[in-house]
Design an enzyme around this catalytic site. Structure first.
Site, PDB file in Angstrom:
ATOM      1  N   ASP A 107       0.797  -1.224   0.000  1.00 45.37           N
ATOM      2  CA  ASP A 107       0.000   0.000   0.000  1.00 45.37           C
ATOM      3  C   ASP A 107       0.828   1.272   0.000  1.00 45.37           C
ATOM      4  O   ASP A 107       0.391   2.318   0.472  1.00 45.37           O
ATOM      5  CB  ASP A 107      -0.915  -0.021   1.236  1.00 45.37           C
ATOM      6  CG  ASP A 107      -0.139  -0.390   2.489  1.00 45.37           C
ATOM      7  OD1 ASP A 107       1.086  -0.148   2.521  1.00 45.37           O
ATOM      8  OD2 ASP A 107      -0.742  -0.936   3.439  1.00 45.37           O
ATOM      9  N   GLU A 129      -0.360  -9.024  -1.334  1.00 42.40           N
ATOM     10  CA  GLU A 129      -0.837  -8.475  -0.046  1.00 42.40           C
ATOM     11  C   GLU A 129      -2.062  -7.588  -0.274  1.00 42.40           C
ATOM     12  O   GLU A 129      -2.130  -6.429   0.143  1.00 42.40           O
ATOM     13  CB  GLU A 129       0.257  -7.698   0.687  1.00 42.40           C
ATOM     14  CG  GLU A 129      -0.019  -7.495   2.160  1.00 42.40           C
ATOM     15  CD  GLU A 129       1.086  -6.703   2.867  1.00 42.40           C
ATOM     16  OE1 GLU A 129       1.189  -5.489   2.651  1.00 42.40           O
ATOM     17  OE2 GLU A 129       1.860  -7.305   3.616  1.00 42.40           O
ATOM     18  N   GLU A 143      -1.829   4.945   3.701  1.00 40.37           N
ATOM     19  CA  GLU A 143      -1.872   3.582   3.165  1.00 40.37           C
ATOM     20  C   GLU A 143      -3.281   3.030   2.985  1.00 40.37           C
ATOM     21  O   GLU A 143      -3.539   2.276   2.037  1.00 40.37           O
ATOM     22  CB  GLU A 143      -1.046   2.640   4.041  1.00 40.37           C
ATOM     23  CG  GLU A 143       0.464   2.884   3.982  1.00 40.37           C
ATOM     24  CD  GLU A 143       0.956   4.020   4.855  1.00 40.37           C
ATOM     25  OE1 GLU A 143       0.143   4.605   5.616  1.00 40.37           O
ATOM     26  OE2 GLU A 143       2.145   4.358   4.791  1.00 40.37           O
ATOM     27  N   HIS A 214       7.846   4.168  12.690  1.00 39.23           N
ATOM     28  CA  HIS A 214       8.039   5.024  11.519  1.00 39.23           C
ATOM     29  C   HIS A 214       6.775   5.676  10.988  1.00 39.23           C
ATOM     30  O   HIS A 214       6.844   6.628  10.214  1.00 39.23           O
ATOM     31  CB  HIS A 214       8.704   4.251  10.378  1.00 39.23           C
ATOM     32  CG  HIS A 214       7.783   3.305   9.668  1.00 39.23           C
ATOM     33  ND1 HIS A 214       6.921   3.732   8.685  1.00 39.23           N
ATOM     34  CD2 HIS A 214       7.580   1.981   9.788  1.00 39.23           C
ATOM     35  CE1 HIS A 214       6.236   2.679   8.238  1.00 39.23           C
ATOM     36  NE2 HIS A 214       6.614   1.623   8.896  1.00 39.23           N
ATOM     37  N   ARG A 216       3.749   7.643   9.472  1.00 45.71           N
ATOM     38  CA  ARG A 216       3.518   9.084   9.329  1.00 45.71           C
ATOM     39  C   ARG A 216       2.545   9.619  10.370  1.00 45.71           C
ATOM     40  O   ARG A 216       2.755  10.690  10.932  1.00 45.71           O
ATOM     41  CB  ARG A 216       2.955   9.396   7.936  1.00 45.71           C
ATOM     42  CG  ARG A 216       4.032   9.718   6.924  1.00 45.71           C
ATOM     43  CD  ARG A 216       3.481   9.909   5.527  1.00 45.71           C
ATOM     44  NE  ARG A 216       4.566   9.729   4.571  1.00 45.71           N
ATOM     45  CZ  ARG A 216       5.202  10.712   3.961  1.00 45.71           C
ATOM     46  NH1 ARG A 216       4.864  11.955   4.167  1.00 45.71           N
ATOM     47  NH2 ARG A 216       6.191  10.469   3.125  1.00 45.71           N
ATOM     48  N   HIS A 246      14.593   4.124  11.715  1.00 46.20           N
ATOM     49  CA  HIS A 246      14.213   4.357  10.316  1.00 46.20           C
ATOM     50  C   HIS A 246      15.000   5.573   9.817  1.00 46.20           C
ATOM     51  O   HIS A 246      15.366   6.443  10.610  1.00 46.20           O
ATOM     52  CB  HIS A 246      12.707   4.628  10.300  1.00 46.20           C
ATOM     53  CG  HIS A 246      12.060   4.588   8.947  1.00 46.20           C
ATOM     54  ND1 HIS A 246      12.199   5.605   8.030  1.00 46.20           N
ATOM     55  CD2 HIS A 246      11.248   3.670   8.355  1.00 46.20           C
ATOM     56  CE1 HIS A 246      11.494   5.308   6.936  1.00 46.20           C
ATOM     57  NE2 HIS A 246      10.920   4.130   7.108  1.00 46.20           N
TER      58      HIS A 246
HETATM   59  C1  UD1 Z   1       7.043   4.561   3.323  1.00 43.86           C
HETATM   60  C2  UD1 Z   1       5.613   4.161   2.942  1.00 43.86           C
HETATM   61  C3  UD1 Z   1       4.982   3.350   4.070  1.00 43.86           C
HETATM   62  C4  UD1 Z   1       5.857   2.179   4.475  1.00 43.86           C
HETATM   63  C5  UD1 Z   1       7.262   2.666   4.775  1.00 43.86           C
HETATM   64  C6  UD1 Z   1       8.174   1.509   5.059  1.00 43.86           C
HETATM   65  C7  UD1 Z   1       4.311   5.698   1.553  1.00 43.86           C
HETATM   66  C8  UD1 Z   1       3.494   6.918   1.525  1.00 43.86           C
HETATM   67  N1  UD1 Z   1       4.818   5.362   2.748  1.00 43.86           N
HETATM   68  O1  UD1 Z   1       6.954   5.426   4.436  1.00 43.86           O
HETATM   69  O2  UD1 Z   1       3.716   2.855   3.647  1.00 43.86           O
HETATM   70  O3  UD1 Z   1       5.302   1.572   5.620  1.00 43.86           O
HETATM   71  O4  UD1 Z   1       7.777   3.398   3.647  1.00 43.86           O
HETATM   72  O5  UD1 Z   1       9.333   1.920   5.724  1.00 43.86           O
HETATM   73  O6  UD1 Z   1       4.493   5.076   0.548  1.00 43.86           O
HETATM   74  N2  UD1 Z   1      14.550   8.253   3.870  1.00 43.86           N
HETATM   75  C9  UD1 Z   1      15.897   8.238   3.637  1.00 43.86           C
HETATM   76  N3  UD1 Z   1      16.464   7.058   3.229  1.00 43.86           N
HETATM   77  C10 UD1 Z   1      15.753   5.917   3.067  1.00 43.86           C
HETATM   78  C11 UD1 Z   1      14.360   5.951   3.308  1.00 43.86           C
HETATM   79  C12 UD1 Z   1      13.765   7.128   3.693  1.00 43.86           C
HETATM   80  O7  UD1 Z   1      16.585   9.237   3.777  1.00 43.86           O
HETATM   81  O8  UD1 Z   1      16.322   4.891   2.712  1.00 43.86           O
HETATM   82  C13 UD1 Z   1      13.917   9.522   4.322  1.00 43.86           C
HETATM   83  C14 UD1 Z   1      13.767  10.587   3.235  1.00 43.86           C
HETATM   84  O9  UD1 Z   1      14.000  11.858   3.800  1.00 43.86           O
HETATM   85  C15 UD1 Z   1      12.290  10.470   2.877  1.00 43.86           C
HETATM   86  C16 UD1 Z   1      11.673  10.087   4.220  1.00 43.86           C
HETATM   87  O10 UD1 Z   1      12.615   9.234   4.819  1.00 43.86           O
HETATM   88  O11 UD1 Z   1      11.790  11.671   2.376  1.00 43.86           O
HETATM   89  C17 UD1 Z   1      10.325   9.417   4.170  1.00 43.86           C
HETATM   90  O12 UD1 Z   1      10.296   8.357   3.223  1.00 43.86           O
HETATM   91  P1  UD1 Z   1       8.887   7.941   2.519  1.00 43.86           P
HETATM   92  O13 UD1 Z   1       9.122   6.787   1.614  1.00 43.86           O
HETATM   93  O14 UD1 Z   1       8.237   9.141   1.955  1.00 43.86           O
HETATM   94  O15 UD1 Z   1       7.970   7.531   3.735  1.00 43.86           O
HETATM   95  P2  UD1 Z   1       8.130   6.433   4.839  1.00 43.86           P
HETATM   96  O16 UD1 Z   1       7.682   7.045   6.109  1.00 43.86           O
HETATM   97  O17 UD1 Z   1       9.438   5.776   4.752  1.00 43.86           O
HETATM   98  N1  UDP Z   2      13.206  -4.532   9.019  1.00 44.15           N
HETATM   99  C1  UDP Z   2      14.543  -4.750   8.735  1.00 44.15           C
HETATM  100  N2  UDP Z   2      15.478  -4.007   9.403  1.00 44.15           N
HETATM  101  C2  UDP Z   2      15.147  -3.087  10.339  1.00 44.15           C
HETATM  102  C3  UDP Z   2      13.778  -2.872  10.625  1.00 44.15           C
HETATM  103  C4  UDP Z   2      12.826  -3.621   9.935  1.00 44.15           C
HETATM  104  O1  UDP Z   2      14.893  -5.583   7.900  1.00 44.15           O
HETATM  105  O2  UDP Z   2      16.045  -2.456  10.910  1.00 44.15           O
HETATM  106  C5  UDP Z   2      12.200  -5.298   8.255  1.00 44.15           C
HETATM  107  C6  UDP Z   2      11.191  -6.047   9.072  1.00 44.15           C
HETATM  108  O3  UDP Z   2      11.633  -7.352   9.330  1.00 44.15           O
HETATM  109  C7  UDP Z   2       9.951  -6.029   8.194  1.00 44.15           C
HETATM  110  C8  UDP Z   2      10.110  -4.774   7.362  1.00 44.15           C
HETATM  111  O4  UDP Z   2      11.463  -4.353   7.517  1.00 44.15           O
HETATM  112  O5  UDP Z   2       9.939  -7.134   7.296  1.00 44.15           O
HETATM  113  C9  UDP Z   2       9.167  -3.717   7.847  1.00 44.15           C
HETATM  114  O6  UDP Z   2       9.479  -2.500   7.269  1.00 44.15           O
HETATM  115  P1  UDP Z   2       8.838  -1.140   7.785  1.00 44.15           P
HETATM  116  O7  UDP Z   2       8.505  -1.250   9.232  1.00 44.15           O
HETATM  117  O8  UDP Z   2       9.756  -0.055   7.339  1.00 44.15           O
HETATM  118  O9  UDP Z   2       7.517  -1.029   6.907  1.00 44.15           O
HETATM  119  P2  UDP Z   2       6.031  -1.580   7.063  1.00 44.15           P
HETATM  120  O10 UDP Z   2       6.072  -3.043   7.203  1.00 44.15           O
HETATM  121  O11 UDP Z   2       5.409  -0.907   8.252  1.00 44.15           O
HETATM  122  O12 UDP Z   2       5.376  -1.130   5.796  1.00 44.15           O
END
Ligand code: UD1
Ligand code: UDP
Length: 387
Positions: A107, A129, A143, A214, A216, A246
């Protein structure tokens, strides 16, 4: 809802797996492995780069090569800008590659825009999923909206549980387009644990608490309140908390001012999936707002406190291994303290159950796509259906 027609074909099925975030890589890795091992598929990974370091870490460790990287991530990206970059890049990628099927997972905004780009190009979409719902449009944000918008564009809804399949039927999706497969995250968890390459991040023999945060909708004051609750728990001399941070700066803004420097809270960089699985396996208790972690912990019999007000994964709560405790600091401390001090309450929750799958979800997904797109499976089933 009428089915989108599926063209039958003779050559290999060209499947584009679109992914952009850490959980999408983890959950599509088993599908990629199964397709790569099948004589019927020619899979390719299109990475949007919605995440950067966290995605690259997973792609490298899980040996997933991408044929394209759209590099859309910006620091503190806004949803509207992210959405615009994704639809533009994915539209061009799907048009250029012209796959037979696009596979999206979950999602995220990458999943929503992947489905939309495929729909615009007339390519059938498989959703891994599918059917998770909280019933609250704004939670989790964005999501719940994303997955509801994905559904009408999908040809194959691969639902992880009977409950998620029922959600889709309730929305009018034709039953023939839904298949209950289990969640591919369990495939990967079992695969990774079986390889025994991971190292747990705990350093003491205290009560081991693993935390991830993590979402939002939790960022800001709510997450800072959760951090204070963690600080209170860590004041106990018998507790060690490991919290892989995160990469999102919004998450770090909330957690670091409260927890940095606390000797009983180990704040670490994101763990690769092997080390995370080993850390989860070594933990006594899990506190999380993550979707994937809620699915993994029950398989290993780890009690989970879900730090959210809603969940789209009621199966873990129903099975008694997870509790939806919300985000109030007092409630979190009370629930965690009870599990740490009350052996009976702990043992009641620490039961290994598998509501999210048996580790064969990817196999079912690939088999169904082979049957519908090539008219065949490896066992020869449906051979005559090839035109
Ligand atoms: C996103 C997904 C969420 C998912 C999560 C998993 C959307 C809207 N959200 O949320 O559904 O649960 O990923 O973790 O699709 N950033 C970095 N490096 C990285 C990753 C993120 O710097 O490797 C920082 C960046 O500043 C970025 C911010 O994190 O702008 C947020 O990343 P984003 O993908 O927008 O949202 P998540 O909260 O990670
Ligand atoms: N995970 C990981 N390393 C970490 C934290 C989480 O490999 O340091 C894995 C975890 O096992 C799970 C996935 O990342 O499979 C979950 O990711 P996240 O919580 O970012 O996203 P969500 O599942 O909430 O979309």
């Amino acid at each position: 809802m009428s089915a989108i027609p599926i063209p039958r074909r003779r050559g290999r099925i060209r499947a584009a797996l679109i992914l952009g975030t850490r959980p999408e890589a983890i959950k599509l890795a088993p599908v990629l492995r199964a397709m790569s091992a099948s004589p019927f598929f020619e899979p390719a990974v299109i990475s949007t780069g919605q995440h950067r370091e966290m995605l690259d870490q997973m792609l490298q460790r899980l040996q997933m090569d991408s044929s394209r990287d759209l590099a859309v991530m910006r620091e503190r990206q806004q949803l509207s800008g992210l959405t615009a970059r994704l639809i533009s890049g994915l539209g061009e990628a799907v048009r250029a590659d012209a796959p037979d099927v696009v596979v999206v997972q979950g999602d995220t905004t990458t999943a929503l825009m992947g489905a939309l780009a495929a729909f615009y190009e007339g390519v059938p979409v498989a959703h891994v999923e599918a059917g998770l719902r909280t019933g609250v449009i704004g939670n989790p944000f964005p999501e719940e909206l994303n997955r509801r918008l994905v559904a009408p564009m999908v040809r194959w809804h691969f639902a992880p549980t009977e409950g998620s399949a029922a959600n889709l039927r309730g929305e009018g999706v034709e039953p023939g387009q839904i298949q209950v497969t289990g969640n591919t995250v369990i495939d990967n968890l079992l695969w990774v644990l079986g390889r025994r390459e991971g190292r747990a991040a705990f350093t003491t023999s205290h009560r081991r608490v693993l935390v991830t945060l993590h979402r939002r909708e939790n960022q800001g004051d709510t997450m800072q309140g959760i951090a204070k609750a963690l600080g209170e728990l860590a004041a106990r001399p018998d507790v060690e908390i490991v919290l892989p941070l995160h990469k999102s700066p919004a998450v770090r803004d909330a957690l670091l001012p409260v927890l940095d420097g606390n000797p009983r809270v180990r704040l670490v960089e994101p763990l690769d999936y092997f080390d995370f699985a080993a850390t989860l396996d070594a933990s006594d208790l899990v506190l999380t707002d993550s979707g994937g972690v809620q699915e993994e912990a029950p398989t290993l019999g780890k009690p989970v406190l879900v730090l959210r007000t809603t969940t789209e994964r009621p199966e873990a709560v129903d099975a008694g291994v997870a509790l939806l405790v919300g985000t109030e600091p007092g409630e979190i401390v009370t629930a965690a303290t009870r599990l740490l001090d009350d052996r009976v309450a702990y043992e009641r929750m620490a039961t290994a159950v598998n509501p999210f799958g048996d580790g064969r979800a990817a196999e079912r997904i690939v088999r169904r796509l082979a049957l519908d797109l090539a008219g065949r499976t490896e066992s020869g089933e449906g051979d005559l259906a090839v035109a």
